[in-house]
Design a protein around this motif. Structure first.
Motif, short mmCIF file in Angstrom:
data_model
loop_
_atom_site.label_atom_id
_atom_site.label_comp_id
_atom_site.label_asym_id
_atom_site.label_seq_id
_atom_site.Cartn_x
_atom_site.Cartn_y
_atom_site.Cartn_z
N ALA A 8 -4.62 8.61 6.08
CA ALA A 8 -4.19 10.16 6.18
C ALA A 8 -2.54 9.85 5.91
CB ALA A 8 -4.36 10.51 7.58
N ASP A 9 -1.84 9.01 5.85
CA ASP A 9 -0.28 9.16 5.54
C ASP A 9 -0.13 9.50 4.15
OD1 ASP A 9 2.17 8.66 4.92
OD2 ASP A 9 2.16 6.43 5.82
N PRO A 10 0.43 10.58 3.94
CA PRO A 10 0.66 11.13 2.41
C PRO A 10 1.53 10.16 1.76
CG PRO A 10 1.91 12.54 4.02
CD PRO A 10 1.07 11.59 4.76
N GLY A 11 2.46 9.30 2.23
CA GLY A 11 3.16 8.33 1.43
C GLY A 11 2.24 7.17 1.05
N ALA A 12 1.13 6.92 1.69
CA ALA A 12 0.25 5.68 1.31
C ALA A 12 -0.30 5.43 0.09
CB ALA A 12 -0.76 5.69 2.28
N PRO A 13 -0.62 6.45 -0.62
CA PRO A 13 -1.08 6.06 -2.25
C PRO A 13 0.31 5.82 -2.79
CG PRO A 13 -1.98 8.17 -1.34
CD PRO A 13 -1.01 7.83 -0.28
N HIS A 14 1.48 6.32 -2.53
CA HIS A 14 2.70 5.78 -3.46
C HIS A 14 2.87 4.56 -3.06
CE1 HIS A 14 2.86 9.99 -4.68
NE2 HIS A 14 3.31 10.31 -3.46
N LEU A 15 3.07 4.07 -1.58
CA LEU A 15 3.33 2.91 -1.42
C LEU A 15 2.20 1.85 -2.24
CD1 LEU A 15 4.94 0.81 0.12
CD2 LEU A 15 3.44 1.22 2.14
N ARG A 16 1.30 2.14 -2.13
CA ARG A 16 0.06 1.16 -2.66
C ARG A 16 0.42 0.84 -4.06
NH1 ARG A 16 -3.46 4.06 0.67
NH2 ARG A 16 -4.06 2.78 2.54
N ARG A 17 0.73 2.16 -4.87
CA ARG A 17 0.95 2.19 -6.33
C ARG A 17 2.00 1.11 -6.45
NH1 ARG A 17 -0.99 6.70 -7.15
NH2 ARG A 17 0.82 8.01 -6.29
N LEU A 18 3.21 1.39 -5.82
CA LEU A 18 4.28 0.47 -5.74
C LEU A 18 4.04 -1.00 -5.65
CD1 LEU A 18 7.03 2.97 -3.93
CD2 LEU A 18 6.94 2.15 -6.47
N LEU A 19 3.31 -1.22 -4.49
CA LEU A 19 2.78 -2.71 -4.16
C LEU A 19 2.25 -3.29 -5.41
CD1 LEU A 19 1.73 -2.33 -0.55
CD2 LEU A 19 3.75 -3.62 -1.37
N LEU A 20 1.34 -2.48 -6.21
CA LEU A 20 0.57 -3.17 -6.96
C LEU A 20 1.61 -3.31 -8.37
CD1 LEU A 20 -2.76 -0.93 -6.89
CD2 LEU A 20 -2.53 -3.47 -6.69
N ILE A 21 2.41 -2.28 -8.57
CA ILE A 21 3.52 -2.48 -9.62
C ILE A 21 4.32 -3.75 -9.40
CG2 ILE A 21 5.40 -1.45 -10.55
CD1 ILE A 21 4.11 1.25 -10.41
N VAL A 22 4.65 -3.87 -8.39
CA VAL A 22 5.58 -5.06 -8.16
C VAL A 22 4.60 -6.53 -7.93
CG1 VAL A 22 6.89 -6.50 -6.14
CG2 VAL A 22 7.23 -3.84 -6.45
N LEU A 23 3.49 -6.32 -7.49
CA LEU A 23 2.39 -7.52 -7.74
C LEU A 23 2.25 -7.87 -9.18
CD1 LEU A 23 0.54 -9.45 -6.83
CD2 LEU A 23 -1.52 -7.62 -6.98
N ILE A 24 2.17 -6.83 -10.19
CA ILE A 24 2.11 -7.24 -11.56
C ILE A 24 3.28 -7.65 -12.24
CG2 ILE A 24 2.07 -5.78 -14.01
CD1 ILE A 24 -0.12 -3.80 -12.49
N LEU A 25 4.52 -7.31 -11.84
CA LEU A 25 5.79 -7.56 -12.12
C LEU A 25 5.92 -9.14 -11.68
CD1 LEU A 25 8.24 -4.63 -11.56
CD2 LEU A 25 7.34 -5.61 -13.90
N GLY A 26 5.53 -9.49 -10.52
CA GLY A 26 5.84 -10.88 -10.17
C GLY A 26 4.73 -11.69 -10.77
N ILE A 27 3.43 -11.22 -11.29
CA ILE A 27 2.51 -11.98 -11.79
C ILE A 27 3.23 -12.29 -13.21
CG2 ILE A 27 0.09 -11.87 -13.17
CD1 ILE A 27 -0.91 -10.35 -10.51
N LEU A 28 3.59 -11.18 -13.91
CA LEU A 28 4.14 -11.59 -15.40
C LEU A 28 5.19 -12.49 -15.19
CD1 LEU A 28 3.92 -7.84 -16.57
CD2 LEU A 28 2.43 -9.65 -17.58
N GLY A 29 6.13 -12.12 -14.17
CA GLY A 29 7.34 -13.32 -14.28
C GLY A 29 6.82 -14.75 -14.03
#
Length: 153
Positions: A10-31
């Motif tokens: 129900a937290d309105p910020g949760a989708p944004h946080l999840r998206r940011l976590l996935l983006i950081v995960l992708i960057l970590g995987i690439l690096g």
């Protein structure tokens, strides 16, 4: 007085946080993947394990970012669990490889001296911990994800 989880569906910020976590995960995987390729970490079959896991993780993370559906999120979780296991295997392989090398050079070495020399050996003994971290980060990105709920039929 009731307390709630800081990040809920129900937290309105949760989708944004999840998206940011996935983006950081992708960057970590690439690096990490680029680093392994630049180091030539593909000389034998066991060295391909993290590269294959990172490629699968990249595909799963990008898919989860684009289509956060139950099947995709479960696939991401499975790959991230495999990354954790692969990282633990890598820690063991790096550590035992260094230990064998140290014992070949200094057969009488033991105890803390052997452990210290093993940790400081030619192969970075703790580097595979990055795979564990990537796996944990990917699992965190799916924590309490609303897309994991079963659809009532």
């Amino acid at each position: 007085m009731t307390t709630t989880s800081p990040v809920t569906a129900a937290d309105p910020g949760a989708p944004h946080l999840r998206r940011l976590l996935l983006i950081v995960l992708i960057l970590g995987i690439l690096g990490t993947g680029i680093e392994l390729v630049l180091l030539g970490h593909y000389e034998d079959l066991s060295q391909w394990v993290p590269i294959v896991l990172l490629a699968a993780g990249l595909a799963a993370a990008v898919a989860a970012l684009a289509l956060p559906r139950r099947g995709v999120l479960l696939a991401l979780r499975a790959v991230m669990a495999a990354c954790i296991l692969g990282g633990l295997l890598g820690l063991w392989l790096h550590y035992t490889g260094n230990m064998e090398f140290e014992l070949e050079m200094y057969p009488d070495m033991q105890g803390l001296a052997l452990m210290w020399a093993t940790l400081r050996g030619a192969t970075p003994a703790l580097a595979p911990g990055t795979m564990v971290q990537i796996g944990l980060f990917g699992l965190l990105a799916t924590y309490r994800h609303p897309g994991l709920r079963r659809v009532a039929q």
